[in-house]
Design a protein around this motif. Structure first.
Motif, short mmCIF file in Angstrom:
data_model
loop_
_atom_site.label_atom_id
_atom_site.label_comp_id
_atom_site.label_asym_id
_atom_site.label_seq_id
_atom_site.Cartn_x
_atom_site.Cartn_y
_atom_site.Cartn_z
N GLU A 118 -21.47 -11.86 30.25
CA GLU A 118 -22.83 -11.95 29.72
C GLU A 118 -23.83 -11.55 30.79
O GLU A 118 -23.80 -12.05 31.91
CB GLU A 118 -23.12 -13.38 29.27
N ASP A 119 -24.70 -10.62 30.44
CA ASP A 119 -25.77 -10.23 31.36
C ASP A 119 -26.69 -9.26 30.64
O ASP A 119 -26.43 -8.85 29.50
CB ASP A 119 -25.21 -9.59 32.63
N VAL A 120 -27.74 -8.87 31.33
CA VAL A 120 -28.71 -7.93 30.77
C VAL A 120 -28.08 -6.55 30.66
O VAL A 120 -27.07 -6.26 31.32
CB VAL A 120 -29.98 -7.88 31.64
N PRO A 121 -28.63 -5.67 29.83
CA PRO A 121 -28.06 -4.33 29.69
C PRO A 121 -28.11 -3.53 30.99
O PRO A 121 -29.03 -3.67 31.80
CB PRO A 121 -28.96 -3.67 28.62
N GLY A 122 -27.08 -2.70 31.19
CA GLY A 122 -27.11 -1.73 32.27
C GLY A 122 -26.57 -2.18 33.61
O GLY A 122 -26.71 -1.46 34.60
N VAL A 123 -25.92 -3.36 33.68
CA VAL A 123 -25.44 -3.84 34.98
C VAL A 123 -23.93 -3.67 35.15
O VAL A 123 -23.36 -4.13 36.13
CB VAL A 123 -25.84 -5.32 35.21
N GLY A 124 -23.26 -3.03 34.17
CA GLY A 124 -21.85 -2.71 34.35
C GLY A 124 -20.88 -3.60 33.59
O GLY A 124 -19.69 -3.63 33.91
N LYS A 125 -21.34 -4.31 32.55
CA LYS A 125 -20.44 -5.18 31.79
C LYS A 125 -19.32 -4.38 31.14
O LYS A 125 -18.13 -4.70 31.29
CB LYS A 125 -21.23 -5.95 30.72
N THR A 126 -19.69 -3.34 30.43
CA THR A 126 -18.68 -2.52 29.75
C THR A 126 -17.82 -1.76 30.74
O THR A 126 -16.62 -1.57 30.53
CB THR A 126 -19.36 -1.55 28.77
N MET A 127 -18.41 -1.33 31.84
CA MET A 127 -17.65 -0.61 32.87
C MET A 127 -16.55 -1.49 33.44
O MET A 127 -15.42 -1.04 33.67
CB MET A 127 -18.57 -0.14 33.98
N LEU A 128 -16.85 -2.77 33.67
CA LEU A 128 -15.84 -3.69 34.17
C LEU A 128 -14.71 -3.86 33.16
O LEU A 128 -13.52 -3.83 33.53
CB LEU A 128 -16.46 -5.06 34.49
N ALA A 129 -15.07 -4.03 31.89
CA ALA A 129 -14.06 -4.19 30.85
C ALA A 129 -13.17 -2.94 30.75
O ALA A 129 -11.94 -3.04 30.67
CB ALA A 129 -14.74 -4.47 29.50
N ARG A 130 -13.77 -1.77 30.77
CA ARG A 130 -13.00 -0.52 30.66
C ARG A 130 -12.15 -0.28 31.90
O ARG A 130 -11.01 0.20 31.81
CB ARG A 130 -13.94 0.65 30.41
N ALA A 131 -12.68 -0.62 33.08
CA ALA A 131 -11.92 -0.43 34.31
C ALA A 131 -10.70 -1.34 34.35
O ALA A 131 -9.61 -0.92 34.75
CB ALA A 131 -12.81 -0.70 35.52
N MET A 132 -10.86 -2.60 33.94
CA MET A 132 -9.72 -3.51 33.91
C MET A 132 -8.67 -3.02 32.92
O MET A 132 -7.47 -3.06 33.20
CB MET A 132 -10.21 -4.91 33.53
N ALA A 133 -9.11 -2.54 31.77
CA ALA A 133 -8.17 -2.02 30.78
C ALA A 133 -7.43 -0.79 31.30
O ALA A 133 -6.26 -0.59 31.01
CB ALA A 133 -8.90 -1.69 29.48
N ALA A 134 -8.12 0.04 32.09
CA ALA A 134 -7.51 1.27 32.58
C ALA A 134 -6.42 1.02 33.61
O ALA A 134 -5.59 1.90 33.86
CB ALA A 134 -8.59 2.18 33.18
N THR A 135 -6.40 -0.16 34.22
CA THR A 135 -5.36 -0.45 35.22
C THR A 135 -4.04 -0.83 34.59
O THR A 135 -3.03 -0.95 35.28
CB THR A 135 -5.80 -1.60 36.15
N VAL A 136 -4.03 -1.04 33.27
CA VAL A 136 -2.82 -1.44 32.57
C VAL A 136 -2.42 -0.34 31.60
O VAL A 136 -3.24 0.12 30.79
CB VAL A 136 -3.02 -2.76 31.80
N ASP A 137 -1.17 0.10 31.67
CA ASP A 137 -0.65 1.11 30.75
C ASP A 137 -0.29 0.42 29.44
O ASP A 137 0.85 0.05 29.20
CB ASP A 137 0.57 1.79 31.36
#
Length: 340
Positions: A63-82
Protein backbone atom coordinates in the motif's frame (compact mmCIF):
# COMPACT_ATOMS: atom_id res chain seq x y z
CA UNK A 1 -5.03 -46.80 -1.66
CA UNK A 2 -5.65 -43.18 -0.64
CA UNK A 3 -3.64 -43.60 2.57
CA UNK A 4 -0.68 -45.00 0.66
CA UNK A 5 -0.79 -42.20 -1.87
CA UNK A 6 -0.93 -39.53 0.83
CA UNK A 7 1.93 -41.16 2.72
CA UNK A 8 4.07 -41.40 -0.40
CA UNK A 9 3.43 -37.75 -1.22
CA UNK A 10 4.39 -36.65 2.30
CA UNK A 11 7.57 -38.73 2.15
CA UNK A 12 8.51 -37.23 -1.23
CA UNK A 13 7.90 -33.69 0.03
CA UNK A 14 10.05 -34.28 3.12
CA UNK A 15 12.82 -35.73 0.99
CA UNK A 16 12.67 -32.79 -1.43
CA UNK A 17 12.99 -30.29 1.41
CA UNK A 18 15.85 -32.29 2.94
CA UNK A 19 17.78 -31.93 -0.34
CA UNK A 20 18.30 -28.23 0.41
CA UNK A 21 21.16 -27.35 2.72
CA UNK A 22 21.50 -24.15 4.74
CA UNK A 23 24.15 -22.98 2.29
CA UNK A 24 21.84 -23.60 -0.69
CA UNK A 25 19.01 -21.77 1.09
CA UNK A 26 21.26 -18.76 1.69
CA UNK A 27 22.49 -18.83 -1.92
CA UNK A 28 19.02 -19.04 -3.48
CA UNK A 29 17.47 -16.36 -1.27
CA UNK A 30 20.48 -14.11 -1.78
CA UNK A 31 20.14 -14.42 -5.55
CA UNK A 32 16.43 -13.53 -5.35
CA UNK A 33 17.20 -10.42 -3.32
CA UNK A 34 19.93 -9.44 -5.79
CA UNK A 35 17.63 -9.83 -8.79
CA UNK A 36 14.75 -7.85 -7.26
CA UNK A 37 17.09 -5.15 -5.98
CA UNK A 38 18.07 -4.45 -9.60
CA UNK A 39 14.57 -3.10 -10.06
CA UNK A 40 13.77 -1.69 -6.62
CA UNK A 41 16.55 0.72 -5.68
CA UNK A 42 17.17 1.60 -2.05
CA UNK A 43 14.32 -0.47 -0.58
CA UNK A 44 15.96 -3.54 1.02
CA UNK A 45 13.26 -3.83 3.72
CA UNK A 46 10.46 -4.05 1.13
CA UNK A 47 12.38 -6.63 -0.92
CA UNK A 48 13.10 -8.75 2.15
CA UNK A 49 9.47 -8.58 3.28
CA UNK A 50 8.25 -9.74 -0.13
CA UNK A 51 10.64 -12.70 0.04
CA UNK A 52 9.40 -13.57 3.54
CA UNK A 53 5.81 -13.74 2.30
CA UNK A 54 6.79 -15.89 -0.69
CA UNK A 55 8.62 -18.46 1.47
CA UNK A 56 5.99 -18.38 4.22
CA UNK A 57 3.36 -19.31 1.62
CA UNK A 58 1.32 -16.19 2.37
CA UNK A 59 -0.03 -13.21 0.46
CA UNK A 60 1.38 -9.69 0.29
CA UNK A 61 -0.41 -6.32 0.28
CA UNK A 62 1.64 -3.31 -0.86
CA UNK A 63 0.00 0.00 0.00
CA UNK A 64 1.32 3.41 -0.97
CA UNK A 65 0.74 6.42 -3.17
CA UNK A 66 0.94 6.01 -6.97
CA UNK A 67 4.30 5.94 -8.68
CA UNK A 68 6.60 4.63 -5.94
CA UNK A 69 7.19 1.15 -7.40
CA UNK A 70 4.43 -1.05 -5.92
CA UNK A 71 3.72 -2.86 -9.17
CA UNK A 72 7.41 -2.98 -10.08
CA UNK A 73 8.15 -4.84 -6.85
CA UNK A 74 5.35 -7.31 -7.50
CA UNK A 75 6.48 -7.94 -11.10
CA UNK A 76 10.14 -8.21 -10.12
CA UNK A 77 9.40 -10.81 -7.44
CA UNK A 78 7.30 -12.78 -9.90
CA UNK A 79 10.07 -12.64 -12.51
CA UNK A 80 12.53 -14.39 -10.18
CA UNK A 81 10.38 -17.53 -10.20
CA UNK A 82 9.94 -19.69 -13.29
CA UNK A 83 6.19 -20.12 -12.75
CA UNK A 84 2.85 -19.08 -14.17
CA UNK A 85 2.14 -15.39 -13.52
CA UNK A 86 -1.07 -13.48 -14.16
CA UNK A 87 -1.70 -9.77 -13.68
CA UNK A 88 -5.19 -8.48 -12.96
CA UNK A 89 -5.86 -4.77 -13.30
CA UNK A 90 -8.65 -4.11 -10.83
CA UNK A 91 -11.12 -1.52 -12.13
CA UNK A 92 -14.67 -0.53 -11.11
CA UNK A 93 -16.17 -2.61 -13.94
CA UNK A 94 -14.19 -5.80 -13.18
CA UNK A 95 -16.54 -8.71 -12.41
CA UNK A 96 -16.00 -11.64 -10.01
CA UNK A 97 -16.14 -14.04 -12.96
CA UNK A 98 -13.20 -12.25 -14.57
CA UNK A 99 -11.17 -13.24 -11.53
CA UNK A 100 -12.37 -16.76 -10.74
CA UNK A 101 -13.69 -17.95 -14.12
CA UNK A 102 -17.12 -18.79 -15.50
CA UNK A 103 -19.08 -21.75 -16.85
CA UNK A 104 -19.70 -21.48 -20.60
CA UNK A 105 -22.11 -23.65 -22.57
CA UNK A 106 -20.44 -25.79 -25.25
CA UNK A 107 -23.03 -26.37 -28.03
CA UNK A 108 -21.02 -29.24 -29.52
CA UNK A 109 -20.74 -31.26 -26.30
CA UNK A 110 -24.08 -29.86 -25.09
CA UNK A 111 -22.73 -29.21 -21.61
CA UNK A 112 -21.20 -26.41 -19.60
CA UNK A 113 -17.42 -26.06 -19.51
CA UNK A 114 -15.44 -24.14 -16.93
CA UNK A 115 -13.24 -21.39 -18.33
CA UNK A 116 -10.49 -20.48 -15.89
CA UNK A 117 -10.18 -16.90 -14.71
CA UNK A 118 -7.02 -14.90 -14.15
CA UNK A 119 -6.59 -16.28 -10.63
CA UNK A 120 -5.35 -19.62 -11.99
CA UNK A 121 -1.62 -19.01 -11.72
CA UNK A 122 1.18 -19.55 -9.22
CA UNK A 123 1.64 -15.81 -8.74
CA UNK A 124 -1.26 -13.40 -9.18
CA UNK A 125 -0.51 -9.67 -9.29
CA UNK A 126 -3.68 -7.88 -8.21
CA UNK A 127 -2.89 -4.34 -9.28
CA UNK A 128 -4.79 -1.53 -7.51
CA UNK A 129 -7.07 -4.05 -5.84
CA UNK A 130 -9.07 -1.40 -4.03
CA UNK A 131 -10.26 0.25 -7.24
CA UNK A 132 -12.80 -2.54 -7.79
CA UNK A 133 -16.03 -3.07 -5.87
CA UNK A 134 -16.08 -5.09 -2.62
CA UNK A 135 -18.01 -7.82 -4.45
CA UNK A 136 -15.16 -8.31 -6.92
CA UNK A 137 -12.54 -8.06 -4.19
CA UNK A 138 -14.34 -10.85 -2.33
CA UNK A 139 -13.85 -13.16 -5.30
CA UNK A 140 -10.34 -13.74 -3.94
CA UNK A 141 -11.44 -14.80 -0.44
CA UNK A 142 -11.74 -18.55 -1.06
CA UNK A 143 -8.70 -18.60 -3.33
CA UNK A 144 -6.43 -16.90 -0.79
CA UNK A 145 -7.51 -19.03 2.17
CA UNK A 146 -8.16 -22.46 0.65
CA UNK A 147 -6.22 -22.49 -2.63
CA UNK A 148 -9.34 -23.19 -4.67
CA UNK A 149 -12.35 -21.51 -6.25
CA UNK A 150 -15.94 -22.72 -6.37
CA UNK A 151 -18.06 -21.81 -9.40
CA UNK A 152 -21.60 -23.13 -9.94
CA UNK A 153 -21.16 -25.64 -7.14
CA UNK A 154 -17.96 -27.16 -8.51
CA UNK A 155 -14.59 -26.73 -6.82
CA UNK A 156 -11.45 -26.13 -8.85
CA UNK A 157 -8.00 -26.34 -7.20
CA UNK A 158 -5.46 -23.60 -7.83
CA UNK A 159 -1.77 -24.20 -8.66
CA UNK A 160 0.64 -24.88 -5.80
CA UNK A 161 2.24 -22.66 -4.63
CA UNK A 162 -0.29 -19.86 -4.90
CA UNK A 163 0.69 -16.29 -4.05
CA UNK A 164 -1.30 -13.07 -4.36
CA UNK A 165 0.72 -9.86 -4.48
CA UNK A 166 -1.77 -7.00 -4.35
CA UNK A 167 -1.15 -3.29 -4.62
CA UNK A 168 -3.50 -0.61 -3.40
CA UNK A 169 -3.61 3.16 -3.11
CA UNK A 170 -4.43 4.87 0.19
CA UNK A 171 -8.14 5.25 0.86
CA UNK A 172 -7.84 9.03 0.64
CA UNK A 173 -7.15 8.63 -3.09
CA UNK A 174 -10.05 9.20 -5.44
CA UNK A 175 -11.91 6.15 -6.74
CA UNK A 176 -10.90 3.64 -4.05
CA UNK A 177 -12.94 1.20 -1.98
CA UNK A 178 -11.95 -0.07 1.45
CA UNK A 179 -10.94 -3.73 1.55
CA UNK A 180 -13.33 -5.82 3.68
CA UNK A 181 -11.94 -6.97 7.03
CA UNK A 182 -12.01 -10.60 5.91
CA UNK A 183 -9.98 -9.70 2.82
CA UNK A 184 -7.33 -7.79 4.79
CA UNK A 185 -7.01 -10.65 7.25
CA UNK A 186 -5.99 -13.01 4.45
CA UNK A 187 -2.91 -10.95 3.62
CA UNK A 188 0.05 -12.12 5.68
CA UNK A 189 1.81 -8.75 5.54
CA UNK A 190 1.15 -5.19 4.46
CA UNK A 191 4.13 -3.05 3.55
CA UNK A 192 4.69 0.44 2.16
CA UNK A 193 7.31 1.42 -0.37
CA UNK A 194 7.86 5.06 0.57
CA UNK A 195 9.67 7.58 -1.59
CA UNK A 196 13.26 6.77 -2.62
CA UNK A 197 16.09 8.85 -1.22
CA UNK A 198 17.74 11.44 -3.45
CA UNK A 199 20.63 9.19 -4.50
CA UNK A 200 18.36 6.28 -5.48
CA UNK A 201 16.03 8.59 -7.41
CA UNK A 202 18.93 10.14 -9.31
CA UNK A 203 20.26 6.68 -10.17
CA UNK A 204 16.80 5.71 -11.42
CA UNK A 205 16.82 8.69 -13.79
CA UNK A 206 20.16 7.62 -15.23
CA UNK A 207 19.44 3.91 -15.61
CA UNK A 208 15.82 3.81 -16.70
CA UNK A 209 15.87 6.37 -19.47
CA UNK A 210 16.98 3.82 -22.06
CA UNK A 211 16.18 0.41 -20.53
CA UNK A 212 13.54 -1.36 -18.45
CA UNK A 213 15.22 -2.97 -15.42
CA UNK A 214 12.62 -5.76 -15.42
CA UNK A 215 14.16 -7.06 -18.65
CA UNK A 216 17.36 -7.89 -16.73
CA UNK A 217 15.62 -9.95 -14.03
CA UNK A 218 16.20 -13.68 -14.49
CA UNK A 219 14.41 -16.64 -12.85
CA UNK A 220 16.35 -17.95 -9.88
CA UNK A 221 14.24 -21.00 -9.05
CA UNK A 222 11.30 -22.98 -10.38
CA UNK A 223 8.00 -23.98 -8.78
CA UNK A 224 9.33 -27.24 -7.35
CA UNK A 225 12.21 -25.38 -5.71
CA UNK A 226 9.81 -22.83 -4.21
CA UNK A 227 7.77 -25.65 -2.67
CA UNK A 228 10.96 -27.19 -1.28
CA UNK A 229 12.04 -23.88 0.26
CA UNK A 230 8.61 -23.40 1.83
CA UNK A 231 8.82 -26.83 3.45
CA UNK A 232 12.42 -26.19 4.48
CA UNK A 233 11.63 -23.03 6.46
CA UNK A 234 8.69 -24.72 8.17
CA UNK A 235 11.23 -26.94 9.94
CA UNK A 236 12.69 -23.90 11.73
CA UNK A 237 12.22 -24.49 15.46
CA UNK A 238 9.73 -22.43 17.47
CA UNK A 239 10.00 -23.04 21.20
CA UNK A 240 6.93 -22.96 23.51
CA UNK A 241 8.03 -19.64 25.08
CA UNK A 242 8.12 -18.05 21.61
CA UNK A 243 4.67 -19.44 20.83
CA UNK A 244 3.38 -18.04 24.12
CA UNK A 245 4.98 -14.67 23.32
CA UNK A 246 3.19 -14.48 19.96
CA UNK A 247 -0.11 -15.46 21.57
CA UNK A 248 0.36 -12.88 24.34
CA UNK A 249 0.87 -10.12 21.78
CA UNK A 250 -2.25 -11.17 19.87
CA UNK A 251 -4.35 -11.35 23.04
CA UNK A 252 -3.08 -7.94 24.11
CA UNK A 253 -4.52 -6.43 20.93
CA UNK A 254 -7.91 -8.02 21.62
CA UNK A 255 -8.05 -6.55 25.11
CA UNK A 256 -6.66 -3.12 24.21
CA UNK A 257 -9.15 -0.32 24.97
CA UNK A 258 -8.10 1.69 21.91
CA UNK A 259 -8.79 -1.14 19.44
CA UNK A 260 -12.25 -2.08 18.21
CA UNK A 261 -10.92 -5.20 16.42
CA UNK A 262 -7.85 -7.12 17.56
CA UNK A 263 -5.66 -9.69 15.85
CA UNK A 264 -7.30 -12.92 14.70
CA UNK A 265 -5.92 -16.43 15.37
CA UNK A 266 -4.99 -16.45 11.69
CA UNK A 267 -2.81 -13.41 12.34
CA UNK A 268 -0.97 -15.23 15.15
CA UNK A 269 -0.37 -18.25 12.93
CA UNK A 270 0.94 -16.11 10.09
CA UNK A 271 3.16 -14.12 12.45
CA UNK A 272 4.92 -17.31 13.54
CA UNK A 273 5.22 -18.59 9.97
CA UNK A 274 6.75 -15.31 8.84
CA UNK A 275 9.10 -15.33 11.84
CA UNK A 276 10.39 -18.74 10.77
CA UNK A 277 11.42 -17.33 7.40
CA UNK A 278 12.90 -14.23 9.05
CA UNK A 279 15.00 -16.47 11.27
CA UNK A 280 16.12 -18.62 8.34
CA UNK A 281 17.15 -15.52 6.37
CA UNK A 282 19.17 -14.53 9.42
CA UNK A 283 21.02 -17.85 9.32
CA UNK A 284 19.27 -19.39 12.33
CA UNK A 285 17.38 -22.67 12.70
CA UNK A 286 15.23 -21.29 15.51
CA UNK A 287 13.03 -18.24 16.13
CA UNK A 288 13.97 -15.61 18.72
CA UNK A 289 11.79 -12.83 20.20
CA UNK A 290 13.40 -10.24 17.91
CA UNK A 291 12.01 -12.10 14.89
CA UNK A 292 8.50 -11.74 16.29
CA UNK A 293 8.84 -8.07 17.21
CA UNK A 294 10.48 -7.19 13.88
CA UNK A 295 7.44 -8.46 11.96
CA UNK A 296 4.63 -7.54 14.35
CA UNK A 297 3.61 -4.25 12.71
CA UNK A 298 3.77 -5.60 9.15
CA UNK A 299 1.71 -8.69 10.05
CA UNK A 300 -0.78 -7.21 12.53
CA UNK A 301 -1.33 -3.54 11.68
CA UNK A 302 -3.61 -3.89 8.64
CA UNK A 303 -5.93 -6.26 10.54
CA UNK A 304 -6.56 -4.01 13.55
CA UNK A 305 -9.24 -1.34 13.73
CA UNK A 306 -8.91 1.52 16.23
CA UNK A 307 -11.90 2.93 18.05
CA UNK A 308 -13.38 6.21 16.92
CA UNK A 309 -12.22 7.81 20.15
CA UNK A 310 -8.64 6.83 19.30
CA UNK A 311 -8.85 8.64 15.97
CA UNK A 312 -10.38 11.70 17.58
CA UNK A 313 -7.50 11.95 20.04
CA UNK A 314 -5.09 12.89 17.28
CA UNK A 315 -3.80 9.84 15.43
CA UNK A 316 -5.61 8.40 12.45
CA UNK A 317 -5.92 4.81 11.29
CA UNK A 318 -2.55 3.25 10.61
CA UNK A 319 -0.58 5.74 12.73
CA UNK A 320 -2.67 4.94 15.78
CA UNK A 321 -2.41 1.19 15.26
CA UNK A 322 1.35 1.33 14.71
CA UNK A 323 1.81 3.32 17.91
CA UNK A 324 -0.29 0.78 19.85
CA UNK A 325 1.75 -2.16 18.53
CA UNK A 326 5.02 -0.44 19.34
CA UNK A 327 3.82 0.06 22.92
CA UNK A 328 2.85 -3.59 23.16
CA UNK A 329 6.32 -4.65 22.00
CA UNK A 330 7.75 -2.55 24.81
CA UNK A 331 5.35 -3.79 27.52
CA UNK A 332 4.55 -7.46 26.81
CA UNK A 333 7.12 -9.60 28.71
CA UNK A 334 9.78 -11.11 26.46
CA UNK A 335 10.64 -14.77 27.09
CA UNK A 336 14.17 -15.34 28.36
CA UNK A 337 14.72 -19.02 27.51
CA UNK A 338 13.40 -18.68 23.96
CA UNK A 339 15.54 -21.13 21.99
CA UNK A 340 17.53 -24.33 22.46
Amino acid sequence: MTQTTTSDRATAETSEAADISAEQFADLTGRIITQVSRVIDGKPEAVRSALVVLLANGHLLIEDVPGVGKTMLARAMAATVDATVRRIQFTPDLLPGDVTGVSVFNPVEREFEFKQGAVFANIVIADEINRSSPKTQSALLEAMEEGQVTVDGRTHPLPDPFLVVATQNPLEMEGTYALPEAQRDRFMMRISMGYPDAAAEAQMLRERDTANPLDAVEPVLDVARVRALIRWVRRVHVSPPIEQYAVALAQATRAHPDLRLGASPRATLQLVRAAKVWAALGGRAFVIPDDISALLVAVFAHRLIPTRATNVRGRSGGDAVTAILERLIATVPVPLAAHP
